[in-house]
Design an enzyme around this catalytic site. Structure first.
Site, PDB file in Angstrom:
ATOM      1  N   CYS A  90     -87.269  21.271  15.157  1.00  0.00           N
ATOM      2  CA  CYS A  90     -87.788  21.155  13.793  1.00  0.00           C
ATOM      3  C   CYS A  90     -88.315  19.734  13.560  1.00  0.00           C
ATOM      4  O   CYS A  90     -88.184  18.866  14.416  1.00  0.00           O
ATOM      5  CB  CYS A  90     -86.692  21.498  12.789  1.00  0.00           C
ATOM      6  SG  CYS A  90     -85.455  20.201  12.624  1.00  0.00           S
ATOM      7  N   CYS A  92     -85.619  16.961  13.898  1.00  0.00           N
ATOM      8  CA  CYS A  92     -85.295  16.679  15.297  1.00  0.00           C
ATOM      9  C   CYS A  92     -86.460  15.982  15.990  1.00  0.00           C
ATOM     10  O   CYS A  92     -86.245  15.126  16.851  1.00  0.00           O
ATOM     11  CB  CYS A  92     -84.920  17.958  16.031  1.00  0.00           C
ATOM     12  SG  CYS A  92     -83.321  18.594  15.484  1.00  0.00           S
ATOM     13  N   HIS A 135     -78.280  19.871  14.193  1.00  0.00           N
ATOM     14  CA  HIS A 135     -79.072  20.629  15.162  1.00  0.00           C
ATOM     15  C   HIS A 135     -78.712  20.218  16.596  1.00  0.00           C
ATOM     16  O   HIS A 135     -78.279  19.091  16.849  1.00  0.00           O
ATOM     17  CB  HIS A 135     -80.563  20.420  14.897  1.00  0.00           C
ATOM     18  CG  HIS A 135     -81.030  21.096  13.645  1.00  0.00           C
ATOM     19  ND1 HIS A 135     -82.364  21.254  13.318  1.00  0.00           N
ATOM     20  CD2 HIS A 135     -80.325  21.678  12.646  1.00  0.00           C
ATOM     21  CE1 HIS A 135     -82.459  21.904  12.170  1.00  0.00           C
ATOM     22  NE2 HIS A 135     -81.243  22.172  11.732  1.00  0.00           N
ATOM     23  N   GLU A 153     -80.467  19.472  19.164  1.00  0.00           N
ATOM     24  CA  GLU A 153     -81.211  18.334  19.727  1.00  0.00           C
ATOM     25  C   GLU A 153     -80.609  17.012  19.253  1.00  0.00           C
ATOM     26  O   GLU A 153     -80.442  16.072  20.030  1.00  0.00           O
ATOM     27  CB  GLU A 153     -82.685  18.376  19.298  1.00  0.00           C
ATOM     28  CG  GLU A 153     -83.410  19.652  19.638  1.00  0.00           C
ATOM     29  CD  GLU A 153     -83.329  20.703  18.532  1.00  0.00           C
ATOM     30  OE1 GLU A 153     -82.235  20.950  17.996  1.00  0.00           O
ATOM     31  OE2 GLU A 153     -84.372  21.288  18.214  1.00  0.00           O
TER      32      GLU A 153
HETATM   33  O1  LIG Z   1     -84.604  22.813  16.200  1.00  0.00           O
HETATM   34  C1  LIG Z   1     -83.628  23.448  15.759  1.00  0.00           C
HETATM   35  N1  LIG Z   1     -82.378  23.202  16.253  1.00  0.00           N
HETATM   36  C2  LIG Z   1     -81.264  23.816  15.764  1.00  0.00           C
HETATM   37  O2  LIG Z   1     -80.165  23.557  16.237  1.00  0.00           O
HETATM   38  N2  LIG Z   1     -81.402  24.729  14.739  1.00  0.00           N
HETATM   39  C3  LIG Z   1     -80.224  25.400  14.218  1.00  0.00           C
HETATM   40  C4  LIG Z   1     -79.904  25.126  12.781  1.00  0.00           C
HETATM   41  C5  LIG Z   1     -79.246  26.404  12.349  1.00  0.00           C
HETATM   42  O3  LIG Z   1     -77.866  26.382  12.718  1.00  0.00           O
HETATM   43  C6  LIG Z   1     -79.967  27.464  13.168  1.00  0.00           C
HETATM   44  C7  LIG Z   1     -81.114  28.124  12.452  1.00  0.00           C
HETATM   45  O4  LIG Z   1     -80.607  29.107  11.619  1.00  0.00           O
HETATM   46  P1  LIG Z   1     -81.478  30.304  11.034  1.00  0.00           P
HETATM   47  O5  LIG Z   1     -82.316  30.846  12.196  1.00  0.00           O
HETATM   48  O6  LIG Z   1     -80.471  31.268  10.539  1.00  0.00           O
HETATM   49  O7  LIG Z   1     -82.331  29.689   9.956  1.00  0.00           O
HETATM   50  O8  LIG Z   1     -80.461  26.794  14.292  1.00  0.00           O
HETATM   51  C8  LIG Z   1     -82.635  25.025  14.262  1.00  0.00           C
HETATM   52  C9  LIG Z   1     -83.767  24.423  14.752  1.00  0.00           C
HETATM   53  C10 LIG Z   1     -85.124  24.736  14.322  1.00  0.00           C
HETATM   54  O9  LIG Z   1     -85.202  25.257  13.086  1.00  0.00           O
HETATM   55 ZN   LIG Z   2     -83.860  20.383  14.196  1.00  0.00          ZN
END
Ligand SMILES: O=c1[nH]c(=O)n([C@H]2C[C@H](O)[C@@H](COP(=O)(O)O)O2)cc1CO
Ligand SMILES: [Zn+2]
Length: 159
Positions: free
Chosen positions: A103, A106, A77, A79
């Site tokens: 999330c 994170c 992610h 973060e």
């Molecule tokens: O806090 C976050 N930070 C973050 O980088 N992500 C990324 C993970 C995935 O590559 C994408 C989420 O994918 P999707 O919306 O298709 O479920 O975003 C997702 C979150 C929260 O879910």
């Molecule tokens: Zn995350």
């Protein structure tokens, strides 16, 4: 007299987050993060992507199926990438600007790294258990979070 239409700190750092997110190869959700010191200096940036050595062309970007065959098993992610990209020492007291609410995983990393403030833009997964768990931990740990107030300013860059 100084010019008046310069961008604010919040526009600047959320703008940097969004620009960072434009590096993401994720076809559905591109997330960017920018970590800033208490005195408004940029310390680190990140976006969501696979770890070093894990090819964007070989690892899956699928959202559904066996976890092994989806991006969720592999993607780092934004973060966490921003936290891990920082090589300068402590993030104690820092702020993180992020284009999507962090999330629960994170949130753990944010809390443990000493980041004290989160400024987020989208909260599109607000109703999911992982986002609720995230807020539960952030509340317990006293990490402040507030939504970025959009100004409607359009920024155009010729590249
Ligand atoms: O806090 C976050 N930070 C973050 O980088 N992500 C990324 C993970 C995935 O590559 C994408 C989420 O994918 P999707 O919306 O298709 O479920 O975003 C997702 C979150 C929260 O879910
Ligand atoms: Zn995350």
């Amino acid at each position: 007299m100084k010019r008046k239409n310069y961008i604010s700190w919040d526009e600047y750092f959320m703008g940097v987050s969004k620009l960072s997110g434009m590096r993401s190869k994720d076809p559905s959700t591109q997330v960017g993060a920018c970590i800033v010191s208490e005195d408004n200096k940029i310390l680190s940036m990140g976006y969501n992507g696979f770890p070093a050595g894990c090819s964007d062309d070989e690892f899956p970007w699928e959202r559904e199926g066996d976890i092994y065959d989806t991006k969720y098993a592999y993607v780092t992610h934004s973060e966490l990438n921003a936290i891990l990209n920082y090589r300068g020492g402590s993030l104690e007291g820092a702020k993180i600007y992020v284009s999507l609410f962090p999330c629960n995983e994170c949130a753990k990393a944010i809390i443990q790294s000493g980041i004290r403030t989160i400024v987020y833009d989208s909260d599109k997964y607000a109703d999911t258990p992982t986002t609720r768990a995230s807020k539960r931990m952030l509340d317990a740990a006293g990490v402040r979070y507030y939504q970025y107030q959009r100004t409607g300013r359009k920024v155009e860059l010729e590249m």
